[in-house]
Design a protein around this motif. Structure first.
Motif, PDB file in Angstrom:
ATOM      1  N   GLN A 216       0.820  -1.216   0.000  1.00  0.00           N
ATOM      2  CA  GLN A 216       0.000   0.000   0.000  1.00  0.00           C
ATOM      3  C   GLN A 216       0.854   1.266   0.000  1.00  0.00           C
ATOM      4  N   ASN A 219       0.518   3.839  -2.793  1.00  0.00           N
ATOM      5  CA  ASN A 219      -0.453   4.925  -2.876  1.00  0.00           C
ATOM      6  C   ASN A 219       0.224   6.289  -2.801  1.00  0.00           C
ATOM      7  N   PHE A 244      -9.004   2.427  -4.433  1.00  0.00           N
ATOM      8  CA  PHE A 244      -8.732   3.433  -3.410  1.00  0.00           C
ATOM      9  C   PHE A 244      -9.992   4.171  -2.975  1.00  0.00           C
ATOM     10  N   ALA A 316      -3.755   2.250   3.239  1.00  0.00           N
ATOM     11  CA  ALA A 316      -3.753   2.864   1.907  1.00  0.00           C
ATOM     12  C   ALA A 316      -4.056   4.349   1.991  1.00  0.00           C
TER      13      ALA A 316
END
Length: 517
Positions: A216, A219, A244, A316
């Motif tokens: 993650q 991101n 997301f 995330a």
């Protein structure tokens, strides 16, 4: 048929055992091909500190060279490799792929028959599926490489296109999105990227329980992509939209549930609590089911999916916020200048004819100034007159030991050049002659006009002018007043000199850009 263009192979690595397997397959493929092989195979060791020797095959010979990039990530390692490469094309391979026996012959065909408008060609990737069972979540993630566009598991670029685009964006510190970013910038320059015929196998690496959570961190890289390429970057990079948005809603529902819990005894608070908890539960269950359904559904895999499906959404979101804040002022990557520093009384205090590393003392602010340049992807090097070698006061090895101590204290430099001659020798490298700058530029694959020279005496800026580079004078007590008056650009200290570089990083006309006096 015309002869295939020359190419170099660049492999960033941290010394994983898979490197030896990859090299064995690569060399076997090259040996089977009828035409000429690569100009060189450049292994870029990206471990922060030198470790055990890389596992090179027997008989690798002079074709395989090892470079070091100082642990700055795969983007910086690839830049180190292609800038040292001599081929017309640079082929990037990962250290955990296995080229097919026909790979080298197919590559030659790919490069020979490319249209002139094509600046890049991608190999075909195969990820072996597991035998006798459905793939795990991690195995399915790796299998996605088969359909990914422009990934550097096997990607070749014209060197000219890399130079025009400025190479890989070194703000991408992980092996994620740096390849898509480069492809978008090369395409924006009007070049085509095409699919080749050569093939590699990409085995699935072992992974731990939390691998999907660690992923993650990408991101934050997505935030950088959006900042420099716009909100539609995924469409242009042939990337799926991901989850997301649902992760953000899931995280918001979880936070609202926690916030409403203290008011659970009041009707309004209970309603908010139950509603938000229901939304969180439904979204989390849907996410876990979507990951469990196509998998092997073993006890271990189901447990992993249940636990990580709870953890992934807030992680995330945290990484996306971190990336958005870190890159809120980021600008598109492009060609960067090279900054070449004088050594004595610029980076370290001058000790005449010093051959003792213990006497090395950095100048005030030197580390901060260098780290600012490195953080912006600007390469740094050192050019230094060392007449003590000609005088017999020190040896070449003494100079190198002192230079090594400078790197320990101030961080890595991409190039070191020093002149061992005395003024009476009449060489072309002793400043104010331009030789050191020209040699450094050749080694870094740039033109001297793309270099900035920072030094403390007139000879430094005179050498810059002779080479067509930009010169910035940072005076010390030994700097003559006439040298200060005649310098085009003067800064009171290294940090101000770096501000001048960052304010006007590129220059093409051999002229100064102002002065800070």
């Amino acid at each position: 048929m015309s002869a295939p263009p020359t190419y170099s192979v660049v492999v960033p690595t941290i010394g994983r055992p898979s490197l030896r397997i990859m090299l064995d397959a690569l060399l076997e493929s090259i040996g089977k091909a009828a035409g000429p092989g690569p100009a060189e195979i450049l292994l870029v060791d990206d471990r922060p500190r030198p470790g055990a020797p890389l596992p090179l095959p027997d008989g690798a010979g002079d074709t395989v060279r090892v470079l070091r990039s100082g642990g700055r990530g795969p983007a910086a390692a690839r830049n180190t490799g292609w800038r040292a490469a001599s081929g017309e094309w640079v082929v990037f391979l990962d250290d955990d792929v296995v080229p097919s026996p026909e790979w080298a012959a197919d590559l030659a065909a790919d490069l020979t028959f490319l249209p002139a408008t094509a600046a890049g060609t991608q190999g075909r990737v195969r990820v072996p599926p597991p035998l006798g069972r459905r793939p795990t979540d991690w195995e399915r993630n790796t299998a996605g490489l088969e359909a990914a566009a422009w990934i550097t598991a096997d990607m070749a670029y014209r060197r000219q296109a890399l130079e025009a685009a400025g190479g890989f964006d070194e703000r991408f510190r992980r092996a994620f999105r740096e390849d898509a970013d480069l492809a978008l910038r090369v395409s924006a320059l009007g070049h085509r990227l095409v699919q080749g015929t050569r093939r590699i196998t990409h085995p699935v690496r072992p992974a731990g329980f939390w691998v999907s959570v660690r992923m993650q961190a990408g991101n934050a890289d997505d935030a950088l992509m959006k900042r420099v390429h716009g909100p539609d970057w995924r469409v242009r990079a042939h990337e799926h939209h991901g989850r997301f948005g649902r992760h953000a809603v899931t995280t918001a529902a979880a936070l609202l549930t926690l916030a409403a819990y203290p008011a659970r005894r009041r009707p309004a608070g209970r309603a908010v609590l139950l509603g938000s908890a229901a939304v969180w539960t439904a979204l989390t269950a849907e996410f876990a089911a979507a990951r469990i359904r196509p998998g092997p559904r073993t006890f271990d895999e189901v447990a992993r999916m249940l636990v990580t499906s709870v953890v992934i959404p807030p992680v995330a979101v945290r990484h996306r916020i971190r990336g958005t804040l870190a890159h809120r002022r980021a600008e598109p990557w492009g060609p960067r200048p090279v900054v070449l520093f004088d050594r004595d009384d610029t980076l370290i205090r001058d000790v005449p004819y010093n051959g003792d590393p213990a006497k090395v003392e950095p100048m005030p602010g030197a580390r901060r100034a260098l780290d600012r340049l490195r953080a912006r992807g600007i390469r740094v090097g050192v050019i230094s007159n060392q007449s003590g070698v000609a005088k017999g006061c020190i040896t070449d090895d003494d100079v190198r030991r002192v230079n090594a101590r400078v790197e320990e204290l101030l961080g890595p430099f991409e190039v070191w050049e020093f002149c061992p001659h005395d003024a009476a020798d009449g060489c072309g490298c002793r400043k104010p002659a331009p030789g050191l700058i020209e040699r450094a530029a050749v080694r870094l694959g740039v033109h001297p006009r793309d270099c900035v020279v920072i030094g403390d005496i007139g000879g430094d800026v005179e050498a810059a002018a002779a080479a067509g580079a930009r010169g910035i004078l940072v005076p010390t007590r030994r700097t003559l007043r006439a040298e200060v008056r005649s310098a085009r650009e003067v800064a009171p200290d290294l940090e101000t000199a770096v501000e001048l570089v960052l304010a006007a990083p590129a220059r093409r006309d051999g002229r100064g850009r102002g002065a800070a006096r």
